[in-house]
Design a protein around this motif. Structure first.
Motif, mmCIF file in Angstrom:
data_model
loop_
_atom_site.group_PDB
_atom_site.id
_atom_site.type_symbol
_atom_site.label_atom_id
_atom_site.label_comp_id
_atom_site.label_asym_id
_atom_site.label_seq_id
_atom_site.Cartn_x
_atom_site.Cartn_y
_atom_site.Cartn_z
ATOM 1 N N PRO A 64 42.014 41.349 48.507
ATOM 2 C CA PRO A 64 41.410 40.109 48.361
ATOM 3 C C PRO A 64 39.878 39.928 48.823
ATOM 4 O O PRO A 64 40.043 40.412 49.941
ATOM 5 C CB PRO A 64 42.038 38.802 49.014
ATOM 6 C CG PRO A 64 42.552 39.671 49.727
ATOM 7 C CD PRO A 64 43.337 41.221 48.848
ATOM 8 N N ASN A 65 39.127 39.512 48.839
ATOM 9 C CA ASN A 65 37.031 39.119 49.504
ATOM 10 C C ASN A 65 37.937 38.144 50.100
ATOM 11 O O ASN A 65 38.475 36.840 49.562
ATOM 12 C CB ASN A 65 36.292 38.891 47.667
ATOM 13 C CG ASN A 65 35.422 38.914 48.830
ATOM 14 O OD1 ASN A 65 35.081 38.456 49.766
ATOM 15 N ND2 ASN A 65 34.411 39.294 48.012
ATOM 16 N N SER A 95 36.883 34.939 49.686
ATOM 17 C CA SER A 95 37.338 33.397 48.659
ATOM 18 C C SER A 95 38.635 33.137 49.353
ATOM 19 O O SER A 95 38.710 31.709 49.025
ATOM 20 C CB SER A 95 38.451 34.540 47.196
ATOM 21 O OG SER A 95 39.769 35.187 47.589
ATOM 22 N N GLN A 96 38.883 33.359 49.954
ATOM 23 C CA GLN A 96 39.746 32.674 50.632
ATOM 24 C C GLN A 96 39.383 31.674 52.087
ATOM 25 O O GLN A 96 40.019 30.205 52.444
ATOM 26 C CB GLN A 96 40.838 32.949 52.117
ATOM 27 C CG GLN A 96 41.921 32.524 52.287
ATOM 28 C CD GLN A 96 43.317 31.990 51.954
ATOM 29 O OE1 GLN A 96 43.648 32.582 50.422
ATOM 30 N NE2 GLN A 96 43.072 30.674 51.923
ATOM 31 N N ARG A 127 36.790 31.518 37.057
ATOM 32 C CA ARG A 127 37.986 32.119 38.906
ATOM 33 C C ARG A 127 37.690 33.423 38.890
ATOM 34 O O ARG A 127 37.652 33.877 40.514
ATOM 35 C CB ARG A 127 39.065 32.359 37.327
ATOM 36 C CG ARG A 127 40.406 32.300 38.547
ATOM 37 C CD ARG A 127 40.817 34.098 38.132
ATOM 38 N NE ARG A 127 40.702 34.380 37.216
ATOM 39 C CZ ARG A 127 41.759 34.610 35.813
ATOM 40 N NH1 ARG A 127 42.450 33.831 36.416
ATOM 41 N NH2 ARG A 127 41.337 34.587 34.608
ATOM 42 N N ASP A 128 37.260 34.605 38.242
ATOM 43 C CA ASP A 128 36.286 35.826 38.198
ATOM 44 C C ASP A 128 35.507 36.085 39.680
ATOM 45 O O ASP A 128 35.898 36.954 40.830
ATOM 46 C CB ASP A 128 36.270 37.068 36.976
ATOM 47 C CG ASP A 128 37.778 36.869 36.440
ATOM 48 O OD1 ASP A 128 38.683 36.770 36.841
ATOM 49 O OD2 ASP A 128 37.229 37.341 35.427
ATOM 50 N N THR A 143 37.226 34.736 42.663
ATOM 51 C CA THR A 143 38.251 35.445 43.159
ATOM 52 C C THR A 143 37.773 36.441 43.479
ATOM 53 O O THR A 143 38.377 37.002 45.271
ATOM 54 C CB THR A 143 39.134 35.906 42.185
ATOM 55 O OG1 THR A 143 39.944 35.159 40.925
ATOM 56 C CG2 THR A 143 40.263 37.414 43.298
ATOM 57 N N GLN A 144 35.986 36.955 43.342
ATOM 58 C CA GLN A 144 35.552 38.234 44.098
ATOM 59 C C GLN A 144 34.262 37.754 45.541
ATOM 60 O O GLN A 144 33.964 38.107 46.289
ATOM 61 C CB GLN A 144 34.324 38.569 43.357
ATOM 62 C CG GLN A 144 35.328 39.097 42.212
ATOM 63 C CD GLN A 144 33.660 39.332 41.224
ATOM 64 O OE1 GLN A 144 32.940 38.841 41.170
ATOM 65 N NE2 GLN A 144 34.859 39.595 39.801
ATOM 66 N N ALA A 197 39.576 30.849 44.195
ATOM 67 C CA ALA A 197 40.617 31.582 43.573
ATOM 68 C C ALA A 197 41.509 31.296 43.158
ATOM 69 O O ALA A 197 42.308 30.633 43.945
ATOM 70 C CB ALA A 197 40.696 33.349 44.205
ATOM 71 N N GLY A 198 42.672 31.295 41.599
ATOM 72 C CA GLY A 198 44.007 30.954 41.620
ATOM 73 C C GLY A 198 44.379 30.684 40.349
ATOM 74 O O GLY A 198 43.754 31.413 39.144
ATOM 75 N N PRO A 247 40.079 26.721 35.317
ATOM 76 C CA PRO A 247 40.255 27.731 37.256
ATOM 77 C C PRO A 247 40.620 26.980 37.990
ATOM 78 O O PRO A 247 40.435 25.419 37.414
ATOM 79 C CB PRO A 247 38.904 28.883 37.101
ATOM 80 C CG PRO A 247 37.977 27.429 36.630
ATOM 81 C CD PRO A 247 38.472 27.044 35.559
#
Length: 312
Positions: free
Chosen positions: A167-168, A171-172, A230-231, A234-235, A262-263, A272
């Motif tokens: 995971p990037n 994103s978090q 969403r992608d 996530t990136q 992201a989710g 998303p």
């Protein structure tokens, strides 16, 4: 008075029955505090008020509790006693005998941990190539033309889990920022998006309509739809979704924007996950949990949502 007593007895019997059922299928460890919980539930102030402090009614209720509780156990004892596949070991640790070859569902066996659950989680289909338990195969009407040994067929080859990209961290970071900002800025979608952007060193300003225009301009990358948004999130991209006030199916006096993260997508597959604020308190209350943005944009407007992203 007799009718009241019988009613109290029947009520207690039902509660007692479910008390045994709940205790039997409990998933946590037994604790002393459980006694307090049970006493408060079946004999607390609400129950006393229900019976209006009548000693006779409460007495009938208590007898009903005991009858319902032990009747459940007695029925289990009788059923185990007449069954060829169960014995006393089932009460001790869930063990049971293997059924005979013509019993009807093959030789697969699992412990009785949730007999009334159609699909217990611990025996769900394989996830990432792991088989968490055996599965019983039931046949309602065996077909004489097909061999009954199908239940004994070799299991499918184990499939290696797909390789997941790490995971990037950005994103978090977007998610954490949204959570930190949401409580103070949940009352307006544009203020929420602007503050999240500011803390991520991205510039946004103006009303929701102005933000939608801004993300169509220089420095932003247009995104085709919700799954692609969403992608991008996530990136590790900062992603905004929005509709201008005049572009809704039913035009509104103000537009709406949300931060995509992201989710999980919504069940329909177009929305998303995201965070948002809103002047509508009902919509705002759903915007702080990372829920799909289908909770702030209606399905009829899904093709009118503008998505755009940028690095930060």
């Amino acid at each position: 008075m007799d009718l009241k007593i019988y009613g109290a007895f029947a009520f207690g019997m039902i509660i007692g029955w479910y008390l045994y059922y709940i205790n039997r299928y409990r998933k946590g460890d037994v604790q002393i505090s459980d006694i307090t919980t049970v006493v408060g539930t079946i004999g607390g102030a609400a129950v006393l008020k229900l019976f209006d402090s009548s000693a006779e009614l409460f007495g009938a209720y208590g007898i009903g509790l005991a009858v319902g509780f032990f009747l459940y156990f007695l029925i289990l004892v009788i059923l185990v006693g007449v069954s060829d596949n169960f014995n006393a070991d089932w009460f001790l640790d869930g063990r049971r005998r293997n059924p005979g070859p013509d019993y009807g569902y093959g030789q697969d066996v699992r412990g009785t941990v949730a007999a009334m659950n159609i699909a217990p989680p611990e025996y769900s289909p394989r996830v990432h190539g792991q088989n968490p338990g055996t599965v019983q195969n039931f046949y309602l009407a065996p077909d004489a033309a097909k061999p009954a040994a199908s239940a004994l067929a070799a299991p499918p080859a184990r499939v290696a889990p797909p390789t997941m990209a790490a995971p990037n961290p950005n994103s978090q970071k977007v998610i954490d920022t949204c959570k930190a900002v949401w409580l103070d800025k949940k009352d307006a979608c544009n203020y929420f998006a602007i503050e999240v952007a500011r803390q991520l060193s991205v510039t946004l300003s103006g009303t929701a309509d102005q933000i939608v225009d801004e993300i169509k301009g220089t420095g932003w990358t247009s995104i085709e739809n919700g799954p692609a948004a969403r992608d991008a999130a996530t990136q590790g991209k900062f992603v905004i979704a929005g509709i201008k006030s005049g572009d809704f199916t039913e035009p509104r006096h103000e537009g709406h924007v949300a931060v995509v993260v992201a989710g999980a997508m919504n069940p329909a597959g177009w929305a998303p996950a995201g965070y948002w604020g809103s002047t509508d308190s009902n919509v705002a209350s759903k915007g702080g949990s990372g829920a799909p943005i289908s909770q702030c944009f209606r399905a009829e407007d899904k093709d009118k949502i503008v998505y755009a992203s940028r690095s930060f």
